[in-house]
Design a protein around this motif. Structure first.
Motif, short mmCIF file in Angstrom:
data_model
loop_
_atom_site.label_atom_id
_atom_site.label_comp_id
_atom_site.label_asym_id
_atom_site.label_seq_id
_atom_site.Cartn_x
_atom_site.Cartn_y
_atom_site.Cartn_z
N LYS A 88 55.24 2.14 35.32
CA LYS A 88 55.60 1.82 33.95
C LYS A 88 56.95 2.44 33.62
O LYS A 88 57.36 3.42 34.27
N PRO A 89 57.64 1.92 32.61
CA PRO A 89 58.93 2.50 32.25
C PRO A 89 58.85 4.00 31.97
O PRO A 89 59.79 4.74 32.27
N GLU A 90 57.72 4.45 31.42
CA GLU A 90 57.59 5.88 31.12
C GLU A 90 57.43 6.75 32.37
O GLU A 90 57.42 7.97 32.28
N ASP A 91 57.30 6.12 33.53
CA ASP A 91 57.28 6.87 34.79
C ASP A 91 58.68 7.21 35.27
O ASP A 91 58.86 7.93 36.25
N THR A 92 59.67 6.69 34.59
CA THR A 92 61.06 6.95 34.96
C THR A 92 61.36 8.44 34.86
O THR A 92 60.96 9.11 33.91
N GLY A 93 62.08 8.94 35.87
CA GLY A 93 62.46 10.34 35.84
C GLY A 93 62.87 10.84 37.20
O GLY A 93 62.85 10.09 38.18
N VAL A 94 63.23 12.10 37.24
CA VAL A 94 63.52 12.77 38.51
C VAL A 94 62.24 13.44 38.98
O VAL A 94 61.67 14.27 38.26
N TYR A 95 61.82 13.08 40.16
CA TYR A 95 60.60 13.63 40.74
C TYR A 95 60.98 14.76 41.68
O TYR A 95 61.82 14.59 42.57
N MET A 96 60.34 15.89 41.48
CA MET A 96 60.68 17.08 42.25
C MET A 96 59.46 17.58 43.01
O MET A 96 58.36 17.66 42.46
N CYS A 97 59.69 17.94 44.25
CA CYS A 97 58.65 18.46 45.13
C CYS A 97 58.72 19.98 45.12
O CYS A 97 59.79 20.57 45.32
N ASN A 98 57.58 20.61 44.90
CA ASN A 98 57.48 22.07 44.87
C ASN A 98 56.45 22.52 45.90
O ASN A 98 55.30 22.04 45.86
N CYS A 99 56.85 23.39 46.79
CA CYS A 99 55.96 23.89 47.84
C CYS A 99 55.77 25.39 47.66
O CYS A 99 56.75 26.11 47.51
N ILE A 100 54.53 25.82 47.71
CA ILE A 100 54.21 27.22 47.45
C ILE A 100 53.55 27.84 48.67
O ILE A 100 52.57 27.30 49.19
N SER A 101 54.12 28.97 49.10
CA SER A 101 53.53 29.70 50.22
C SER A 101 52.92 30.99 49.71
O SER A 101 53.59 31.79 49.05
N LYS A 102 51.64 31.16 50.01
CA LYS A 102 50.92 32.38 49.62
C LYS A 102 50.66 33.25 50.84
O LYS A 102 49.73 34.06 50.84
#
Length: 123
Positions: A88-102
């Motif tokens: 949908k148009p509201e899905d427009t955006g910059v998608y960012m991947c975040n990886c977490i190491s514990k």
């Protein structure tokens, strides 16, 4: 050294499908949680979907039933995918991947970020 590289962003029409990919690589890397965030025009960062090391997934309310998050690993690389459908148009955006190491070798959890990828949905 850890590298996080994203791919898959495009300009698409409403109703289309698209898959984003994030690849986190590094020798001896342990990635626990992986998260997709979205930053839309004039909006705050929004959690889109996440997958924990256990495999448990969480979705933002606006994407439930339309998006699917998954992960895979090959040798020293962990992959995160976001399959998006009925965009949908509201899905427009910059998608960012975040990886977490514990990993216990770090005093606190470490976060690694991808470069971001633009998804634009318009007729």
């Amino acid at each position: 050294q850890v590298q996080v590289v994203q791919s898959g962003g495009e300009v698409v029409q409403p109703g289309a499908s698209l898959t984003l990919r994030c690849a986190a690589s590094g020798v001896g890397l342990r990635i626990d949680d992986m998260v997709w965030y979205r930053l839309g025009p004039g909006t705050q960062r929004e959690l889109v979907a996440s997958v924990e090391g256990s495999g448990r997934t969480v979705y933002g309310d606006s994407v439930k039933g339309r998006f699917t998050v998954s992960r895979d690993s090959v040798q020293n690389t962990v992959f995160l995918y976001l399959q998006m459908s009925n965009l949908k148009p509201e899905d427009t955006g910059v998608y960012m991947c975040n990886c977490i190491s514990k990993d216990a070798k770090w005093p606190t959890p470490l976060e690694f970020w991808g470069q971001g990828t633009q998804v634009t949905v318009y007729a």
